[in-house]
Design an enzyme around this catalytic site. Structure first.
Site, PDB file in Angstrom:
ATOM      1  N   GLU A   1       0.807  -1.215   0.000  1.00 15.33           N
ATOM      2  CA  GLU A   1       0.000   0.000   0.000  1.00 15.33           C
ATOM      3  C   GLU A   1       0.842   1.267   0.000  1.00 15.33           C
ATOM      4  O   GLU A   1       0.479   2.272  -0.637  1.00 15.33           O
ATOM      5  CB  GLU A   1      -0.954  -0.013   1.204  1.00 15.33           C
ATOM      6  CG  GLU A   1      -2.042  -1.068   1.137  1.00 15.33           C
ATOM      7  CD  GLU A   1      -1.572  -2.469   1.523  1.00 15.33           C
ATOM      8  OE1 GLU A   1      -2.347  -3.437   1.351  1.00 15.33           O
ATOM      9  OE2 GLU A   1      -0.427  -2.595   2.004  1.00 15.33           O
TER      10      GLU A   1
ATOM     11  N   HIS B   1     -12.251  -6.016   6.982  1.00 14.14           N
ATOM     12  CA  HIS B   1     -13.157  -5.975   5.842  1.00 14.14           C
ATOM     13  C   HIS B   1     -14.422  -5.172   6.145  1.00 14.14           C
ATOM     14  O   HIS B   1     -15.316  -5.121   5.297  1.00 14.14           O
ATOM     15  CB  HIS B   1     -13.554  -7.391   5.416  1.00 14.14           C
ATOM     16  CG  HIS B   1     -12.395  -8.235   4.980  1.00 14.14           C
ATOM     17  ND1 HIS B   1     -11.594  -8.915   5.874  1.00 14.14           N
ATOM     18  CD2 HIS B   1     -11.882  -8.492   3.751  1.00 14.14           C
ATOM     19  CE1 HIS B   1     -10.646  -9.564   5.220  1.00 14.14           C
ATOM     20  NE2 HIS B   1     -10.795  -9.327   3.924  1.00 14.14           N
TER      21      HIS B   1
END
Length: 710
Positions: A440, A511
Site C-alpha cells: 500500500e 473488511h
C-alpha cells in the site's frame, strides 16, 4: 575475555580473507566502470570548479552551527563533511532540464553542486520566507528548488525513494529521456518502503538511480545493527533488472565515474541502478547529537584522516599542477561569496504568521452546470458501482493523462476486488490501467511521485482492497496531506485515493471498518463519502478534475444496493463542501453520510408515519471541506440535532460535527446534541456481533425519539 595474540592474528587473517572474497564476488558480478574521470584527463577548469564547490560546501557546513549559537536559526543541521565526493558527483550528473533529484537532509553539497546558491542554502537554514525550498515551512537542511526539479522531501528518511520511482514511471510512460535520482543514507534502507521502492523499480524497469551514502551510522546506531551485510546495497544483489555499483564516496574521481556510469546504464538499458558510496561522517549526526558519546577518539581521528578535501587538494597541488596561491585565491573568493550570501539572507523577510492558512490544499475544480450538486434528470436509475465504473471510463476518455492502479485492478475480466474498474484495461490499455504489488505504501507513494512528472497528470489509486488495509500506507498518506503546504504551494499530488469502506457485508476485521474519523484529523486532503449513485459519480468526476489529493470513501455495502440507485446525468458533477438535504423537516435535523444516510431516511419516514414529526435528513457528502452553513441552517430551523455515522461514536467524525453545532448554534438548541454510531469495539464477523456493533435503523429511530422528546 582478552584475546591471545594468536587469536587476534587469526581474526585479522579471517577478515582479510572475507574482504578478498567480497571483492572477488563484486568483480564477478559488477562490470568494470569506465575510468572517464581522473586527474590526467580532467581539464583544469573542471578541477577548479569542483574544488570551489567543495570548499563552498565545507564553508557553509562549518558555518551552519554558528547560526544556532547566535539564535538566528538553523536549529537542525546534518553535516555533509566526509560525503564530499559522492555529493559533488550527484550534483554534477544531475541535469535540471531532464532529470529529477530527491536529496536528503545531509545533501548540502549535492544541492550546491546541482546549482543551488550559497544564499539559497542560508535562506533555507535560517528559514526565511524567500527560501526556495519551503519559505520557512519545512525543517532546515531540507534543500529544494522545485522549478529545477530538485524536490522538497520529507523528514521521514528514505520515503522519497517511492516518489523517485513514481516520477521515473512517468518518464518511462511518456518516453522522456532522463533519470530520477534518490539520495539517502544507508540506514534508511532498513525502512520497508525503501524495499518496496527498489522492488517496484526493478520490476517495472524504470529510470531511477538510488544513491546510498554509507557512513556507517544511523544517528548513533552502527551499521552492524541495521543489516547483516557489510554493505546495505548487497541486500539487493538478487534483484532482477537492477545493477549495483560500488564506489569510494570520499574520492571525487571514483564518485564521478560511478555516477556517470550509473546514469549511462539507466538511460541505455532502461533499468534502475544502486550506487553504494562508502563515505565517512566526520561530524555528529546533527547539531542535536553528540557523537563522542558513542564513537571513540581513535575512530574520530581515523575519519578525519579520510577527509576528502585535503586529499583532493593534495592531488591538485601535485598531479594537477595547481599552486598554493591559486587554491588560496579560490578559497578567498568562496569566503566572499559566503559573506555576501549571509548579508543578503539576513535582510530577507521572515515568514508571515498570517500565511499559515495559505497552500493547505489547492482550489478544486468548480462545477458550473451543477453548482449545488443536484439535478432533475430523467432516465433509468443505475447502481452505485455502475456510476463509479462509468465515471472512471468517461474521465479516462476526457483526459488521456489519467492513470489508475492498485491491487487486482486489472487482470483479464476482473477489475478490482469489487469490479469497480471492470473493462478499463481492455479499453485504455496496460499503460494507463495496471496492477500494483500488495504494498500500500508503494501504491500511494508512487502516485505522489508520478504526479510530479507533469501537472496535467491525474491519478486514481485503490489505496487498498479494503479501507481496513490502508494503514501501511499511512506514512505516504501523511506525506501527501502536507506536500502542498510544506512546499509553499510549489507542488500538490493530483491523486484520488479510492477506498472501499464500511460494514454491513459480514466481513469482520479488516473488511468492515470505516476509517474517516482517523483520517479527517490531517489537514491538506479532501474527504468525501457519497451515499447515492449520482453523488458517487459527481464527486468522483470533481475529484479527478481537481488539483491536489482527495480521499474518496465508497460504502461497499451500497455498491449493488437498490436504495442507492439513482438517475445519473452523463456530465454530473458535485462540488466539494456542499451538503444535500435528502428530506425536508422542521422538528429534528439528522446529519449523516454514507451507509447510515439510508437508515436515517427510513427512520425519518417511520417517525413521520407514527407521530407526524418531521425529521430533516442532511447528507453532508463531503467531510472536508464541510458545508457548515447547511448543517447550521438546518439545526437553527429544527432546534434539535442527531448525528449519525457508521464509524465509532468515540473518536468519530461526529464529535467534530457536535462541537461545531455546540460552538455556533448553541442558542438555537432545545435539546442536547446526540450521536449514533458504532460501539467502541472492532467490527465482529458473525452476523449477531456485527448487528450489535454497527448502527441500525432501529437505533437511529430510538435516538431520534429521545431527542424529540427532550
Amino acid at each position: 575475555m582478552v584475546k591471545t595474540a594468536e587469536q587476534t592474528r587469526k581474526a585479522v587473517s579471517e577478515k582479510a580473507v572475507n574482504n578478498r572474497k567480497e571483492k572477488a564476488n563484486a568483480q564477478q558480478t559488477e562490470p568494470v566502470i569506465p575510468n572517464k574521470y581522473n586527474v590526467e584527463n580532467t581539464d583544469r577548469d573542471t578541477l577548479k570548479k569542483w574544488y570551489t564547490l567543495m570548499i563552498l560546501g565545507r564553508k557553509l557546513d562549518e558555518k551552519a552551527p554558528n547560526y544556532l549559537k547566535q539564535a538566528l536559526g538553523w536549529s537542525y543541521h546534518a553535516p555533509c563533511a566526509g560525503h564530499d565526493g559522492i555529493q559533488l558527483a550527484i550534483g554534477q550528473v544531475f541535469d535540471r532540464e531532464t532529470d529529477h533529484l530527491f536529496p536528503y537532509y545531509r545533501d548540502m553539497l549535492t544541492s550546491i553542486s546541482a546549482g543551488i546558491t550559497a544564499e539559497e542554502i542560508i535562506l533555507n537554514g535560517i528559514s526565511k520566507a524567500t527560501d526556495p525550498a519551503s519559505g520557512g515551512r519545512h525543517m532546515s537542511n531540507h534543500f529544494a528548488k522545485p522549478e529545477w526539479n530538485i524536490h522538497n522531501v520529507s523528514s521521514a528518511t528514505g520515503n522519497h525513494t517511492l516518489h523517485a520511482v513514481g516520477v521515473a514511471r512517468g518518464m518511462k510512460k511518456y518516453g522522456h529521456k532522463g533519470v530520477a535520482i534518490s539520495s539517502q543514507g544507508e540506514s534508511s534502507v532498513s525502512e520497508g518502503y525503501v524495499y518496496e521502492a527498489i522492488n517496484g523499480a526493478s520490476n517495472e524497469k524504470v529510470p531511477v538511480i538510488f544513491v546510498l551514502q554509507d557512513n556507517g551510522y544511523g544517528i548513533s546506531v552502527p551499521k552492524k545493527d541495521q543489516t547483516a551485510n557489510r554493505k546495505a546495497a548487497d541486500n539487493f544483489t538478487g534483484f532482477k533488472n537492477l545493477r549495483v555499483i560500488h564506489c569510494d564516496g570520499k574520492d571525487i574521481f571514483d564518485s564521478m565515474n560511478a555516477m556517470t556510469e550509473a546514469k549511462r546504464h539507466v538511460l541505455e538499458n532502461g533499468e534502475p541502478v544502486i550506487v553504494h558510496a562508502s563515505v565517512v561522517r566526520i561530524g555528529s549526526h546533527s547539531n542535536s547529537d553528540r557523537h563522542d558519546l558513542y564513537r571513540s577518539e581513535a575512530e574520530l581521528r581515523c575519519v578525519k584522516a579520510h577527509d576528502p578535501i585535503p586529499k583532493f587538494k593534495k592531488i591538485l597541488l601535485g598531479q594537477a599542477g595547481f599552486t598554493e596561491k591559486e587554491l588560496q585565491a579560490m578559497e578567498e573568493e568562496v569566503n566572499k561569496v559566503v559573506a555576501q550570501a549571509h548579508k543578503n539572507a539576513m535582510k530577507a523577510p521572515d515568514p508571515d504568521p498570517a500565511s499559515i492558512y495559505d497552500f493547505i490544499i489547492p482550489e478544486p475544480h468548480v462545477p458550473e452546470k451543477y453548482p449545488d450538486g443536484t439535478h432533475n434528470a430523467d432516465g433509468k436509475p443505475i447502481k452505485f458501482i455502475t456510476a463509479l465504473n462509468e465515471t472512471l471510463k468517461a474521465e479516462f476518455r476526457h483526459n488521456p493523462d489519467t492513470f489508475i492502479w492498485g491491487q487486482d485492478i486489472a487482470n483479464k475480466e476482473k477489475g478490482g476486488i469489487f469490479n469497480v474498474s471492470k473493462g478499463m484495461q481492455q479499453e485504455f490499455g496496460r499503460e494507463r490501467v495496471f496492477n500494483a504489488p500488495i504494498a500500500e505504501d508503494f501504491i500511494l507513494g508512487t502516485a505522489n511521485g508520478m504526479s510530479r512528472f507533469s501537472e496535467k497528470i491525474r491519478i486514481v489509486v485503490e489505496g487498498a482492497e479494503f479501507a481496513d488495509y490502508f494503514w501501511p500506507a499511512m506514512e505516504q498518506f501523511v506525506e501527501m496531506t502536507h506536500d502542498y503546504w510544506r512546499s509553499n504551494g510549489a507542488f500538490a499530488p493530483n491523486v484520488t485515493i479510492r477506498l472501499a469502506s464500511g460494514g454491513y457485508i459480514g466481513g469482520g476485521l479488516y473488511h468492515s471498518q470505516t476509517i474517516e474519523g482517523a483520517l479527517a484529523t490531517f489537514p491538506g486532503i479532501r474527504i468525501v463519502y457519497p451515499s447515492f449513485a449520482d453523488d458517487a459519480a459527481g464527486l468522483l468526476r470533481t475529484a479527478m478534475r481537481s488539483k491536489g489529493p482527495t480521499l474518496f470513501l465508497e460504502p461497499k455495502a451500497l455498491y449493488n444496493a437498490k436504495v442507492a440507485e439513482t438517475v445519473v446525468p452523463d456530465d454530473f458533477e458535485v462540488p466539494f463542501g456542499k451538503a444535500r438535504i435528502r428530506r425536508e423537516g422542521s422538528d429534528l435535523s439528522i446529519i449523516t453520510f454514507g451507509n447510515t444516510t439510508h437508515m436515517s431516511l427510513k427512520a425519518a419516514e417511520k417517525i413521520a408515519s407514527d407521530s407526524g414529526k418531521k425529521v430533516e435528513v442532511v447528507d453532508i457528502r463531503s467531510l472536508i471541506p464541510l458545508d457548515k452553513e447547511t448543517i447550521l441552517a438546518s439545526v437553527r430551523k429544527t432546534s434539535r440535532a442527531l448525528i449519525v455515522h457508521e464509524d465509532k461514536v468515540f473518536g468519530g467524525f461526529g464529535g467534530e460535527l457536535a462541537g461545531i453545532i455546540a460552538d455556533e448554534a448553541f442558542t438555537s438548541l432545545d435539546a442536547p446534541v446526540k450521536r449514533v454510531g458504532s460501539t467502541f469495539t472492532p467490527v465482529g464477523f458473525h452476523k449477531n456481533l456485527e448487528n450489535a456493533i454497527l448502527p441500525s435503523q432501529e437505533r437511529i429511530e430510538k435516538a431520534a425519539l429521545e431527542v424529540l422528546g427532550f
